[in-house]
Design an enzyme around this catalytic site. Structure first.
Site, PDB file in Angstrom:
ATOM      1  N   SER A  24       0.798  -1.230   0.000  1.00  0.00           N
ATOM      2  CA  SER A  24       0.000   0.000   0.000  1.00  0.00           C
ATOM      3  C   SER A  24       0.831   1.281   0.000  1.00  0.00           C
ATOM      4  O   SER A  24       0.486   2.225  -0.727  1.00  0.00           O
ATOM      5  CB  SER A  24      -0.959   0.002   1.197  1.00  0.00           C
ATOM      6  OG  SER A  24      -1.914  -1.016   1.046  1.00  0.00           O
ATOM      7  N   LYS A  73      -9.894  -5.709  10.713  1.00  0.00           N
ATOM      8  CA  LYS A  73     -11.019  -5.242   9.891  1.00  0.00           C
ATOM      9  C   LYS A  73     -12.349  -5.270  10.631  1.00  0.00           C
ATOM     10  O   LYS A  73     -13.192  -4.392  10.452  1.00  0.00           O
ATOM     11  CB  LYS A  73     -11.098  -6.062   8.603  1.00  0.00           C
ATOM     12  CG  LYS A  73      -9.943  -5.774   7.645  1.00  0.00           C
ATOM     13  CD  LYS A  73     -10.079  -6.571   6.360  1.00  0.00           C
ATOM     14  CE  LYS A  73      -9.062  -6.104   5.329  1.00  0.00           C
ATOM     15  NZ  LYS A  73      -9.251  -6.746   4.029  1.00  0.00           N
ATOM     16  N   ASP A 110     -12.694  -3.733  -1.120  1.00  0.00           N
ATOM     17  CA  ASP A 110     -12.102  -4.891  -1.806  1.00  0.00           C
ATOM     18  C   ASP A 110     -13.014  -5.439  -2.907  1.00  0.00           C
ATOM     19  O   ASP A 110     -12.587  -5.652  -4.039  1.00  0.00           O
ATOM     20  CB  ASP A 110     -11.814  -6.016  -0.806  1.00  0.00           C
ATOM     21  CG  ASP A 110     -10.624  -5.703   0.083  1.00  0.00           C
ATOM     22  OD1 ASP A 110      -9.690  -5.038  -0.388  1.00  0.00           O
ATOM     23  OD2 ASP A 110     -10.641  -6.117   1.251  1.00  0.00           O
ATOM     24  N   GLY A 134     -13.751 -20.091  -2.740  1.00  0.00           N
ATOM     25  CA  GLY A 134     -13.257 -19.453  -1.521  1.00  0.00           C
ATOM     26  C   GLY A 134     -14.332 -18.622  -0.856  1.00  0.00           C
ATOM     27  O   GLY A 134     -15.137 -17.970  -1.538  1.00  0.00           O
ATOM     28  N   ALA A 135     -14.362 -18.683   0.465  1.00  0.00           N
ATOM     29  CA  ALA A 135     -15.343 -17.912   1.230  1.00  0.00           C
ATOM     30  C   ALA A 135     -14.678 -17.286   2.442  1.00  0.00           C
ATOM     31  O   ALA A 135     -15.278 -17.131   3.505  1.00  0.00           O
ATOM     32  CB  ALA A 135     -16.506 -18.817   1.653  1.00  0.00           C
ATOM     33  N   ALA A 138     -11.616 -12.285   1.330  1.00  0.00           N
ATOM     34  CA  ALA A 138     -11.684 -11.798  -0.055  1.00  0.00           C
ATOM     35  C   ALA A 138     -12.900 -12.385  -0.772  1.00  0.00           C
ATOM     36  O   ALA A 138     -13.621 -11.674  -1.479  1.00  0.00           O
ATOM     37  CB  ALA A 138     -10.400 -12.147  -0.792  1.00  0.00           C
ATOM     38  N   ARG A 159     -14.234 -25.545   0.790  1.00  0.00           N
ATOM     39  CA  ARG A 159     -14.107 -26.888   1.368  1.00  0.00           C
ATOM     40  C   ARG A 159     -14.784 -27.002   2.732  1.00  0.00           C
ATOM     41  O   ARG A 159     -14.901 -28.100   3.260  1.00  0.00           O
ATOM     42  CB  ARG A 159     -12.629 -27.284   1.442  1.00  0.00           C
ATOM     43  CG  ARG A 159     -11.831 -26.306   2.255  1.00  0.00           C
ATOM     44  CD  ARG A 159     -10.343 -26.591   2.215  1.00  0.00           C
ATOM     45  NE  ARG A 159      -9.676 -25.544   2.978  1.00  0.00           N
ATOM     46  CZ  ARG A 159      -8.390 -25.452   3.183  1.00  0.00           C
ATOM     47  NH1 ARG A 159      -7.583 -26.351   2.654  1.00  0.00           N
ATOM     48  NH2 ARG A 159      -7.878 -24.485   3.897  1.00  0.00           N
ATOM     49  N   THR A 160     -15.212 -25.874   3.317  1.00  0.00           N
ATOM     50  CA  THR A 160     -15.906 -25.922   4.616  1.00  0.00           C
ATOM     51  C   THR A 160     -17.290 -25.290   4.468  1.00  0.00           C
ATOM     52  O   THR A 160     -17.659 -24.812   3.390  1.00  0.00           O
ATOM     53  CB  THR A 160     -15.149 -25.120   5.688  1.00  0.00           C
ATOM     54  OG1 THR A 160     -15.212 -23.745   5.312  1.00  0.00           O
ATOM     55  CG2 THR A 160     -13.700 -25.560   5.780  1.00  0.00           C
ATOM     56  N   ILE A 217      -7.487 -13.856  -7.922  1.00  0.00           N
ATOM     57  CA  ILE A 217      -7.070 -12.729  -7.059  1.00  0.00           C
ATOM     58  C   ILE A 217      -5.610 -12.859  -6.632  1.00  0.00           C
ATOM     59  O   ILE A 217      -5.051 -11.934  -6.073  1.00  0.00           O
ATOM     60  CB  ILE A 217      -7.976 -12.564  -5.824  1.00  0.00           C
ATOM     61  CG1 ILE A 217      -7.768 -13.705  -4.814  1.00  0.00           C
ATOM     62  CG2 ILE A 217      -9.436 -12.427  -6.215  1.00  0.00           C
ATOM     63  CD1 ILE A 217      -8.246 -13.333  -3.411  1.00  0.00           C
ATOM     64  N   TYR A 219      -1.747 -12.649  -7.013  1.00  0.00           N
ATOM     65  CA  TYR A 219      -0.863 -11.908  -7.917  1.00  0.00           C
ATOM     66  C   TYR A 219       0.618 -12.232  -7.702  1.00  0.00           C
ATOM     67  O   TYR A 219       1.505 -11.571  -8.243  1.00  0.00           O
ATOM     68  CB  TYR A 219      -1.107 -10.400  -7.826  1.00  0.00           C
ATOM     69  CG  TYR A 219      -1.004  -9.824  -6.442  1.00  0.00           C
ATOM     70  CD1 TYR A 219       0.220  -9.514  -5.884  1.00  0.00           C
ATOM     71  CD2 TYR A 219      -2.151  -9.592  -5.704  1.00  0.00           C
ATOM     72  CE1 TYR A 219       0.307  -8.986  -4.619  1.00  0.00           C
ATOM     73  CE2 TYR A 219      -2.069  -9.064  -4.433  1.00  0.00           C
ATOM     74  CZ  TYR A 219      -0.834  -8.760  -3.894  1.00  0.00           C
ATOM     75  OH  TYR A 219      -0.752  -8.244  -2.634  1.00  0.00           O
TER      76      TYR A 219
HETATM   77  P1  ATR Z   1      -8.366 -13.861   2.419  1.00  0.00           P
HETATM   78  O1  ATR Z   1      -8.556 -12.757   3.403  1.00  0.00           O
HETATM   79  O2  ATR Z   1      -7.241 -13.616   1.455  1.00  0.00           O
HETATM   80  O3  ATR Z   1      -9.636 -14.246   1.742  1.00  0.00           O
HETATM   81  P2  ATR Z   1      -8.709 -16.114   4.145  1.00  0.00           P
HETATM   82  O4  ATR Z   1      -9.828 -15.377   4.810  1.00  0.00           O
HETATM   83  O5  ATR Z   1      -7.717 -16.856   4.971  1.00  0.00           O
HETATM   84  O6  ATR Z   1      -7.844 -15.129   3.254  1.00  0.00           O
HETATM   85  O7  ATR Z   1      -9.373 -17.127   3.066  1.00  0.00           O
HETATM   86  C1  ATR Z   1      -8.623 -18.028   2.329  1.00  0.00           C
HETATM   87  C2  ATR Z   1      -9.591 -18.845   1.468  1.00  0.00           C
HETATM   88  O8  ATR Z   1      -8.794 -19.787   0.720  1.00  0.00           O
HETATM   89  C3  ATR Z   1     -10.587 -19.664   2.268  1.00  0.00           C
HETATM   90  O9  ATR Z   1     -11.793 -19.768   1.543  1.00  0.00           O
HETATM   91  C4  ATR Z   1      -9.900 -21.025   2.367  1.00  0.00           C
HETATM   92  O10 ATR Z   1     -10.764 -22.116   2.541  1.00  0.00           O
HETATM   93  P3  ATR Z   1     -11.213 -22.605   4.029  1.00  0.00           P
HETATM   94  O11 ATR Z   1     -12.283 -21.634   4.471  1.00  0.00           O
HETATM   95  O12 ATR Z   1     -11.770 -23.961   3.778  1.00  0.00           O
HETATM   96  O13 ATR Z   1      -9.982 -22.574   4.863  1.00  0.00           O
HETATM   97  C5  ATR Z   1      -9.289 -21.102   0.990  1.00  0.00           C
HETATM   98  N1  ATR Z   1      -8.180 -22.051   0.920  1.00  0.00           N
HETATM   99  C6  ATR Z   1      -6.928 -21.895   1.432  1.00  0.00           C
HETATM  100  N2  ATR Z   1      -6.166 -22.967   1.141  1.00  0.00           N
HETATM  101  C7  ATR Z   1      -6.951 -23.828   0.430  1.00  0.00           C
HETATM  102  C8  ATR Z   1      -6.751 -25.123  -0.172  1.00  0.00           C
HETATM  103  N3  ATR Z   1      -5.577 -25.738  -0.109  1.00  0.00           N
HETATM  104  N4  ATR Z   1      -7.800 -25.677  -0.835  1.00  0.00           N
HETATM  105  C9  ATR Z   1      -8.984 -25.042  -0.931  1.00  0.00           C
HETATM  106  N5  ATR Z   1      -9.249 -23.840  -0.376  1.00  0.00           N
HETATM  107  C10 ATR Z   1      -8.240 -23.231   0.292  1.00  0.00           C
END
Ligand code: ATR
Length: 277
Positions: A24, A73, A110, A134-135, A138, A159-160, A217, A219
């Site tokens: 930043s 945050k 974001d 991903g959840a 971001a 995955r969760t 996302i 980079y």
């Molecule tokens: P950010 O703020 O960058 O979003 P985060 O909140 O830690 O970082 O989220 C990371 C995301 O990547 C999550 O959705 C995570 O999945 P889980 O909620 O199941 O942990 C996902 N993620 C990280 N490593 C992963 C992997 N090897 N396979 C699948 N999903 C993954």
């Protein structure tokens, strides 16, 4: 033109822990300089639990703007006077503005920055079918903003059960999905950290096809395996740096009232990343 630091210079800062690796300062100072603005931007290490104190200090010191990163945050969202709808939905603030009357306003840029970047790449969001992998922080921000931008269907794959929590609490068009949803999707978003600093991809290449645009996302590396394989499949790809740039563009506009040129921030980010590699 870099305006000299004087008694009138305004300060903005990113607060986080750890924060020393933040891009930043490079992005924001480049834009302040290019715009001839009498502002400077620094990174402030604020220990976990210190977000509310940092907002109080911001008021005391008259710091014009904060960018907020992990782990503050949510704490900051609870510590400021008014927040925008995205920040309220996400319980997450990444931008704080100190107004002239001393009150604080918080936003989450974001997701909106992501949508700005996708649209700047010529990809329409309205009515489109999107799969978001991903959840986490971001992914949730992106789902929320895709919903606000009018996406027709947002399938969240995680995955969760974080996918179910996001689908229930964010955009109306959002639902829990699976990789099978890729068959009918227009846009695939990788909002996981898979591929960051590695040559892994979150999706097998057999799911990729010419009319499936991929936005990653991640980079670092600058071109991920997912992007490479999607380009090999003949599809358009959208890189991760643009989201960082466009969310910062929105931050700076909130602080100064002036929208900086995204190209200036992008060049600064590329230069900084190249210097680190
Ligand atoms: P950010 O703020 O960058 O979003 P985060 O909140 O830690 O970082 O989220 C990371 C995301 O990547 C999550 O959705 C995570 O999945 P889980 O909620 O199941 O942990 C996902 N993620 C990280 N490593 C992963 C992997 N090897 N396979 C699948 N999903 C993954």
């Amino acid at each position: 033109m870099r305006v000299p630091i004087t008694g009138a210079t305004r300060l903005a800062a990113v607060i986080g822990s750890p924060v020393r690796h933040s891009l930043s300062p490079a992005l924001h100072n480049a834009a302040f300089e290019a715009g001839g603005l009498d502002w400077r931007f620094v990174a402030l290490e604020v220990a976990p639990g210190g977000g509310a104190d940092a907002v109080a200090a911001m008021r005391t010191l008259g710091i014009g703007g904060f960018a907020v990163t992990m782990p503050h945050k949510s704490d900051v969202a609870a510590a400021i006077d008014e927040i925008d709808p995205a920040a309220a939905a996400l319980d997450s603030v990444n931008t704080v503005v100190l107004r002239n009357d001393g009150s604080t306003f918080g936003a989450s840029t974001d997701g909106a920055g992501f949508v700005d970047w996708v649209e700047a790449c010529g990809v329409e969001v309205v009515g489109r079918r999107v799969v978001v992998l991903g959840a986490g922080g971001a992914g949730r921000a992106i789902v929320d903003s895709l919903g606000r931008a009018g996406a027709g269907d947002i399938a969240i794959v995680n995955r969760t059960d974080a996918a179910a929590v996001a689908a229930a609490s964010l955009a109306e068009a959002a639902r829990v999905g699976s990789l099978d949803d890729l068959g009918a999707a227009d846009l695939l978003v990788n909002a996981t950290s898979v591929g960051m600093g590695s040559d892994d991809s979150p999706v097998d290449r057999r799911f990729l096809r010419p009319d499936l645009t991929v936005a990653d996302i991640v980079y670092h590396p600058r071109e991920t395996r997912l992007q490479r394989e999607d380009a090999d499949a003949g599809a358009a790809t959208i890189d991760g740096l643009g989201m960082l740039v466009h969310q910062a563009v929105r931050q700076q506009q909130l602080w100064t009232g002036i929208r900086p040129d995204p190209a200036v921030l992008r060049t600064a980010a590329e230069r900084e990343l190249a210097a680190r590699s």
